[in-house]
Design a protein around this motif. Structure first.
Motif, PDB file in Angstrom:
ATOM      1  N   THR A 258      -8.063   5.135  -7.426  1.00 49.68           N
ATOM      2  CA  THR A 258      -7.163   4.051  -7.016  1.00 49.68           C
ATOM      3  C   THR A 258      -6.416   3.513  -8.221  1.00 49.68           C
ATOM      4  O   THR A 258      -7.005   3.319  -9.283  1.00 49.68           O
ATOM      5  CB  THR A 258      -7.977   2.851  -6.457  1.00 49.68           C
TER       6      THR A 258
ATOM      7  N   THR B  74      -4.272   0.043  -8.963  1.00 49.03           N
ATOM      8  CA  THR B  74      -3.813  -1.246  -8.441  1.00 49.03           C
ATOM      9  C   THR B  74      -2.988  -1.908  -9.532  1.00 49.03           C
ATOM     10  O   THR B  74      -3.419  -1.943 -10.690  1.00 49.03           O
ATOM     11  CB  THR B  74      -5.007  -2.159  -8.085  1.00 49.03           C
TER      12      THR B  74
ATOM     13  N   MET C 155      -0.775  -0.936  -4.533  1.00 50.33           N
ATOM     14  CA  MET C 155      -2.066  -0.248  -4.423  1.00 50.33           C
ATOM     15  C   MET C 155      -1.786   1.197  -4.038  1.00 50.33           C
ATOM     16  O   MET C 155      -1.139   1.445  -3.019  1.00 50.33           O
ATOM     17  CB  MET C 155      -2.923  -0.900  -3.342  1.00 50.33           C
TER      18      MET C 155
ATOM     19  N   ARG D  85      -7.809   0.919   4.417  1.00 47.71           N
ATOM     20  CA  ARG D  85      -6.437   0.694   4.876  1.00 47.71           C
ATOM     21  C   ARG D  85      -6.422  -0.207   6.109  1.00 47.71           C
ATOM     22  O   ARG D  85      -5.591  -1.106   6.226  1.00 47.71           O
ATOM     23  CB  ARG D  85      -5.768   2.030   5.190  1.00 47.71           C
TER      24      ARG D  85
ATOM     25  N   ARG E  47       5.424   3.261   2.295  1.00 45.80           N
ATOM     26  CA  ARG E  47       4.733   2.032   1.875  1.00 45.80           C
ATOM     27  C   ARG E  47       4.576   1.075   3.046  1.00 45.80           C
ATOM     28  O   ARG E  47       5.382   1.032   3.952  1.00 45.80           O
ATOM     29  CB  ARG E  47       5.490   1.349   0.751  1.00 45.80           C
TER      30      ARG E  47
ATOM     31  N   TRP F 287      -7.107  -3.923   5.155  1.00 44.86           N
ATOM     32  CA  TRP F 287      -5.945  -4.608   4.586  1.00 44.86           C
ATOM     33  C   TRP F 287      -4.909  -4.930   5.664  1.00 44.86           C
ATOM     34  O   TRP F 287      -4.264  -5.966   5.642  1.00 44.86           O
ATOM     35  CB  TRP F 287      -5.306  -3.757   3.479  1.00 44.86           C
TER      36      TRP F 287
ATOM     37  N   ASP G 202       0.888  -1.162   0.000  1.00 42.67           N
ATOM     38  CA  ASP G 202       0.000   0.000   0.000  1.00 42.67           C
ATOM     39  C   ASP G 202       0.929   1.216   0.000  1.00 42.67           C
ATOM     40  O   ASP G 202       1.635   1.462   0.984  1.00 42.67           O
ATOM     41  CB  ASP G 202      -0.867  -0.050   1.269  1.00 42.67           C
TER      42      ASP G 202
END
Ligand code: FAD
Length: 401
Positions: free
Chosen positions: A222, A224, A215, A380, A98, A383, A91
């Motif tokens: 977004t 991905t 992502m 977030r 990240r 995940w 992410d």
């Protein structure tokens, strides 16, 4: 009677008495139906609007339902599988930081990564030399009669009329068959208020290793990136806009440059957009669910995205297309003398699955492309919880080993 006991005349009669099914659309759903129906004694004729078969496409994850359907169609073992050996998903935030997030390939029902073209390639091998397949051909009129369906077909400048016992509209979310037989798009489409653009990248993702998934999520937009074994990754841009039934009327590159301005973390967005500028293999459309009260009318039936489009957010569209082809063939075989009952049995079999997945599409879309700051936070958090739960399971496994 054994087939070998039949005389040549009997064989000829049995061949010409096979029921003819016209399948419109050479995608996953259309070819799956062709294979399954041929196995039940039907004679499929496939038509496709494009002049040649499409290849490539975007990332698709097949879960158990899809894997099982592919096995039943006899295509799973030969299908290319592209789940990276060393997969890590990141992410990446606007500030460049990240965080590692969950790796879906470690779940019990782990999806196997393929490209849409990988599924279509193996389906094609199964239909290619066995069936009547016509490219550059579209239906222009469909008339359902009690004993069959008259279809006017256009191939180039030429127009012909043919009679079929059954017509299957497997021509995708923007189905012409649905418009001709079931009603206008506005009565069937349920726009999600998002647009997608998916395409294969042609070079490595900046600041990422091979096998890295990315992502980059922000409110309303977004990107991905799905890594694939032995192939460049595929990019999926998705953004929110006002509700639209029609396909976007601007070029994807300009639309994405505008929508993703200010989100070019580590140059990842601009690198992907340069790859988009150099390819024709992209899908750019507003995202629509399809809902209709009944999938068949007379002797015309819809299948796959044209009937129930589950959208990319469900991760189940390709699986449902293969399952639908199999379910339709089985339902018709169970009622050989009563097509109406066969088509009703097809609905009874497929509806619960489709309903279950459609119920969560809007929620999944919200988590995929958060419309608010709160949804972005929720995404977030989700995940990270998944990642935490995976790490815990792994620790427990190592401790018990
Ligand atoms: C970005 C993205 C990611 C996805 N990820 C997943 C995933 O992870 N897992 C999953 O299971 N599913 C996924 N899906 C969904 C899946 O790709 C689709 O549900 C599936 O491919 C639909 O197949 P189909 O055969 O029903 O329709 P289509 O693939 O749309 O095929 C329709 C065919 O009909 C042809 N056609 C159209 N109009 C006509 C006409 N008038 N006459 C003749 N031919 C015509 C078209 O050219 C095309 O060949 C994803 C979809 C997208 C867009």
């Amino acid at each position: 009677m054994q087939r070998s006991d039949l005389s040549l005349t009997d064989l000829h009669v049995s061949t010409i008495m096979k029921q003819r099914v016209l399948i419109i659309g050479l995608g996953i759903s259309g070819m799956s139906a062709a294979i399954a129906l041929e196995a039940q004694g039907w004679s499929p004729i496939l038509i496709e609007r494009a002049p040649t078969r499409r290849k490539g496409g975007y990332f698709i994850g097949l879960r158990n339902e899809g894997k099982n359907a592919a096995r039943e169609l006899g295509i799973f073992d030969t299908m290319e599988k592209r789940t990276p050996e060393r997969l890590r998903f990141w992410d990446i935030r606007k500030d460049g930081s990240r965080r590692r997030v969950a790796d879906l390939t470690r779940e019990t029902d782990a999806p196997v990564a393929v490209m849409r073209g990988d599924i279509e390639d193996v389906l094609w091998q199964a239909v290619e030399s066995r069936m009547d397949i016509r490219f550059d051909t579209v239906p222009v009129a469909i008339e359902s009669l009690p004993d069959g369906v008259n279809v006017s077909l256009r191939h180039g400048e030429e127009e012909t009329q043919e009679h079929f016992d059954l017509v299957i509209g497997a021509d995708g979310v923007r189905s012409a068959v649905r418009r001709m037989v079931f009603g206008p798009d506005k009565s069937c489409l349920h726009p999600l208020g998002t647009t997608l653009c998916a395409f294969p990248l042609s070079r490595p993702v900046p600041h990422c290793a091979s096998g890295d998934g990315v992502m980059i999520a922000d409110t309303g937009r977004t990107l991905t990136i799905f890594p694939l074994q032995g192939k460049p990754s595929t990019a999926l841009f998705s953004y929110r806009q006002s509700v639209q039934y029609a396909a976007p009327n601007e070029a994807p590159l300009q639309a994405l440059q505008r929508r993703f301005a200010g989100l070019d973390v580590h140059g990842i967005v601009s690198s992907a957009l340069s790859d988009l500028a150099a390819t024709n293999d992209f899908l750019f459309d507003s995202v629509q669910m399809v809902k209709i009260p009944r999938w068949s009318k007379g002797r015309v039936v819809l299948l796959g995205d044209s009937a129930w489009c589950l959208t990319l957010y469900s991760g189940m569209g390709a699986s449902a297309g293969m399952m639908g082809g199999l379910a339709l063939a089985k339902a018709l075989a169970a009622h050989p003398d009563n097509l109406d009952r066969g088509l009703a049995a097809f609905e009874t079999e497929m509806r619960p699955f489709i309903r279950r997945h459609q119920r969560f599409v809007r929620l999944r879309a919200e988590l995929f492309v958060p419309s608010t700051w709160i949804s972005l936070k929720a995404r977030r958090l989700l995940w990270r919880i998944m990642r935490w739960s995976q790490s815990r399971k792994q620790r427990d496994l190592s401790a018990s080993a």
